[in-house]
Every structure is written in C-alpha cells, then in structure tokens.
Design a protein around this motif. Structure first.
Motif, PDB file in Angstrom:
ATOM      1  N   ARG A   1       0.844  -1.198   0.000  1.00 28.10           N
ATOM      2  CA  ARG A   1       0.000   0.000   0.000  1.00 28.10           C
ATOM      3  C   ARG A   1       0.881   1.251   0.000  1.00 28.10           C
ATOM      4  NH1 ARG A   1      -2.483  -0.982   4.378  1.00 28.10           N
ATOM      5  NH2 ARG A   1      -4.134  -2.211   3.392  1.00 28.10           N
ATOM      6  N   PRO A   2       0.673   2.181  -0.927  1.00 30.92           N
ATOM      7  CA  PRO A   2       1.495   3.395  -0.973  1.00 30.92           C
ATOM      8  C   PRO A   2       1.382   4.203   0.307  1.00 30.92           C
ATOM      9  CG  PRO A   2       0.285   3.115  -3.009  1.00 30.92           C
ATOM     10  CD  PRO A   2      -0.275   2.120  -2.040  1.00 30.92           C
ATOM     11  N   GLY A   3       2.506   4.754   0.748  1.00 27.69           N
ATOM     12  CA  GLY A   3       2.536   5.551   1.967  1.00 27.69           C
ATOM     13  C   GLY A   3       2.324   7.025   1.692  1.00 27.69           C
ATOM     14  N   PRO A   4       2.556   7.854   2.684  1.00 31.76           N
ATOM     15  CA  PRO A   4       2.290   9.302   2.559  1.00 31.76           C
ATOM     16  C   PRO A   4       3.094   9.982   1.468  1.00 31.76           C
ATOM     17  CG  PRO A   4       3.505   8.802   4.592  1.00 31.76           C
ATOM     18  CD  PRO A   4       3.018   7.504   4.045  1.00 31.76           C
ATOM     19  N   GLN A   5       4.268   9.461   1.120  1.00 30.85           N
ATOM     20  CA  GLN A   5       5.067  10.081   0.070  1.00 30.85           C
ATOM     21  C   GLN A   5       4.349  10.064  -1.274  1.00 30.85           C
ATOM     22  OE1 GLN A   5       7.874  11.797   0.365  1.00 30.85           O
ATOM     23  NE2 GLN A   5       7.774  11.464   2.572  1.00 30.85           N
ATOM     24  N   LEU A   6       3.444   9.111  -1.447  1.00 33.17           N
ATOM     25  CA  LEU A   6       2.749   8.964  -2.733  1.00 33.17           C
ATOM     26  C   LEU A   6       1.280   9.380  -2.647  1.00 33.17           C
ATOM     27  CD1 LEU A   6       4.217   5.543  -3.953  1.00 33.17           C
ATOM     28  CD2 LEU A   6       5.035   7.859  -4.425  1.00 33.17           C
TER      29      LEU A   6
ATOM     30  N   ARG B   1      11.677  -1.771   3.936  1.00 29.84           N
ATOM     31  CA  ARG B   1      11.384  -0.509   4.628  1.00 29.84           C
ATOM     32  C   ARG B   1      11.942   0.741   3.959  1.00 29.84           C
ATOM     33  NH1 ARG B   1      13.545  -2.412  10.364  1.00 29.84           N
ATOM     34  NH2 ARG B   1      15.098  -3.234   8.893  1.00 29.84           N
ATOM     35  N   PRO B   2      13.152   0.723   3.378  1.00 31.10           N
ATOM     36  CA  PRO B   2      13.649   1.944   2.723  1.00 31.10           C
ATOM     37  C   PRO B   2      12.744   2.395   1.576  1.00 31.10           C
ATOM     38  CG  PRO B   2      15.440   0.386   3.112  1.00 31.10           C
ATOM     39  CD  PRO B   2      14.161  -0.349   3.397  1.00 31.10           C
ATOM     40  N   ALA B   3      12.791   3.683   1.283  1.00 31.74           N
ATOM     41  CA  ALA B   3      11.949   4.255   0.231  1.00 31.74           C
ATOM     42  C   ALA B   3      12.204   3.593  -1.113  1.00 31.74           C
ATOM     43  CB  ALA B   3      12.198   5.750   0.128  1.00 31.74           C
ATOM     44  N   THR B   4      11.166   3.489  -1.907  1.00 31.48           N
ATOM     45  CA  THR B   4      11.308   2.975  -3.267  1.00 31.48           C
ATOM     46  C   THR B   4      11.797   4.089  -4.183  1.00 31.48           C
ATOM     47  OG1 THR B   4       9.013   3.526  -3.814  1.00 31.48           O
ATOM     48  CG2 THR B   4       9.433   1.315  -2.926  1.00 31.48           C
TER      49      THR B   4
ATOM     50  N   PHE C   1      13.657   8.498   4.196  1.00 27.83           N
ATOM     51  CA  PHE C   1      12.246   8.243   3.918  1.00 27.83           C
ATOM     52  C   PHE C   1      11.842   6.795   4.215  1.00 27.83           C
ATOM     53  CE2 PHE C   1      13.023  12.018   1.261  1.00 27.83           C
ATOM     54  CZ  PHE C   1      11.957  12.806   1.670  1.00 27.83           C
ATOM     55  N   THR C   2      12.606   6.142   5.056  1.00 29.99           N
ATOM     56  CA  THR C   2      12.288   4.772   5.434  1.00 29.99           C
ATOM     57  C   THR C   2      10.934   4.704   6.141  1.00 29.99           C
ATOM     58  OG1 THR C   2      14.546   3.917   5.603  1.00 29.99           O
ATOM     59  CG2 THR C   2      12.922   2.933   7.055  1.00 29.99           C
ATOM     60  N   ASP C   3      10.166   3.657   5.816  1.00 35.14           N
ATOM     61  CA  ASP C   3       8.894   3.395   6.495  1.00 35.14           C
ATOM     62  C   ASP C   3       9.130   2.205   7.421  1.00 35.14           C
ATOM     63  OD1 ASP C   3       6.388   2.662   7.335  1.00 35.14           O
ATOM     64  OD2 ASP C   3       5.450   2.754   5.359  1.00 35.14           O
ATOM     65  N   ALA C   4       9.309   2.482   8.699  1.00 39.36           N
ATOM     66  CA  ALA C   4       9.669   1.441   9.663  1.00 39.36           C
ATOM     67  C   ALA C   4       8.604   0.356   9.786  1.00 39.36           C
ATOM     68  CB  ALA C   4       9.930   2.076  11.029  1.00 39.36           C
ATOM     69  N   HIS C   5       7.380   0.667   9.398  1.00 38.11           N
ATOM     70  CA  HIS C   5       6.286  -0.289   9.556  1.00 38.11           C
ATOM     71  C   HIS C   5       6.005  -1.097   8.281  1.00 38.11           C
ATOM     72  CE1 HIS C   5       5.449   1.562  13.417  1.00 38.11           C
ATOM     73  NE2 HIS C   5       5.390   2.754  12.819  1.00 38.11           N
ATOM     74  N   ARG C   6       6.773  -0.847   7.242  1.00 41.37           N
ATOM     75  CA  ARG C   6       6.504  -1.528   5.963  1.00 41.37           C
ATOM     76  C   ARG C   6       7.216  -2.889   5.937  1.00 41.37           C
ATOM     77  NH1 ARG C   6       7.168   2.199   1.034  1.00 41.37           N
ATOM     78  NH2 ARG C   6       9.400   1.790   1.222  1.00 41.37           N
TER      79      ARG C   6
END
Length: 213
Positions: free
Chosen positions: A64-69, A97-100, A168-173
């Motif tokens: 699921r896309p995060g806030p960055q998208l 977890r790191p940004a795509t 921009f890592t998403d720790a919960h991804r």
C-alpha cells in the motif's frame, strides 16, 4: 541534503516528467483501480517466481502506498512501479522498509518545482526516473544526460540516494509478524507456507476472495 553545489548542471523547471507524471494526475482513478494495479503486479511477480507466490499474496498490505505517494495515488505508473520494486525485494529477502525509487522520485519532483536541482541532486533525479519508469523514460537523450551526471557526480549521487532512502524509510513496511491463512487464496486451494496446517479448512460460501494479510 539536496545538492546545490556551484557549477552543477541546472535542471530546468520544465524537466518534470510532464508526459509521465503530470498528465497521469488528470486521471482521477479511484482506490479500486490502485488495488487492481497492485493485484496485477502481484500476479505478474507470482508468475515469474512461483515459489514466492504465497508471500506475494500476503504482501498486499505492505504494498500500500505511503504518505510520500498520497498526492499521486491515481497514477497507474506510480502505483505499479512502487509495488514492483517492493515485490522484487520480497523475492530476494531484501529490506522493504527503505523508500522505493518512485517515492524518492516524487519527492525530488516536487522539490524541483520549488527550487532548481543541481549536481548530484539532478543526477539522482534522472537516475530515479530511469529506475522507476524504465519503459516510459528510456530515451537516448535522457540516457545521455544521465550518463553526463553519473560521470561527474556518481559517488555523490550514490551517497545522496542512500541518505534519502534511509531518511524516507517506512519502519512499519514489513510483512505482518503473524499471518493467518486457511490454505485458500481467492477461494482456490493453494500450498501456502502461512496456512495453519497442510490441510486447508473447508471452503465457506463467499462472494469475494478472503482479504490479503
């Protein structure tokens, strides 16, 4: 930090992926379309790596896309690129977890509308563009321009990319710590490593496949 070193090659404001990003924003597709695009990427990944099909199936929430998208959720190119990179990481056991690439590209895209990008920042912009949208953006002119930046700023581009992916890592991804599965995916009997047992539960009447977890 965005590189603005003197002498860097300026990325003119018009260079903002007009035909790839801006025009797709006009397509106000709903959330169901984003889900369908993600599902399609899961199916493609499962066909390419059948041994990981069960992992891909249960990764829907992770994709699921995060806030960055958030501002580009209606772009099929963006949603598919994001899902494709994360599925590729899952297939190799890499950190999700790191940004795509597309998350970083969108961040730089918006930054480039406010301030000009120079040097390593401009080089990273084009590197991410080619990585996130290879089939759409791989032109000879763009490849030449990116080659120019890479020859001048490669090490600094690498450092900036590493820094931004970490920032921009998403720790919960990550995949859920506990995944429950009845042994059926969309109602079909499957061999799934997350099933409670090798013998699936009896099928229950349903109008849609069980939710991915």
């Amino acid at each position: 930090m965005i590189d603005s070193a003197p002498g860097g090659v300026l990325v003119d404001p018009p260079i903002t992926l007009t035909t790839i990003l801006d025009e797709t924003l006009a397509d106000q597709a709903g959330p169901m379309n984003a889900m369908a695009w993600t599902d399609a990427e899961i199916d493609t990944a499962a066909a390419a790596a059948p041994s990981h099909a069960d992992i891909f199936f249960h990764s829907f929430g992770l994709l699921r896309p995060g806030p960055q998208l958030a501002a580009v959720m209606t772009s099929e190119l963006v949603i598919r690129s994001h899902a494709r990179e994360l599925l590729a990481r899952l297939s190799t056991g890499a950190d999700t977890r790191p940004a795509t690439a597309v998350e970083l590209f969108v961040a730089l895209h918006h930054t480039g509308r406010r301030v000009p990008l120079h040097g390593a920042a401009a080089g990273l912009y084009f590197r991410l563009l080619l990585s996130a949208f290879p089939g759409q953006s791989a032109t000879a002119g763009l490849a030449d321009r990116q080659g120019h930046y890479e020859s001048l700023y490669r090490d600094r581009i690498d450092d900036l990319e590493e820094d931004l992916r970490r920032r921009f890592t998403d720790a919960h991804r990550t995949l859920a710590a506990t995944i429950t599965c009845t042994g059926r995916h969309h109602g079909d009997l499957v061999a799934c490593r997350y099933a409670a047992s090798t013998r699936p539960l009896p099928e229950r009447p349903q109008t849609a496949g069980p939710p991915r977890m």
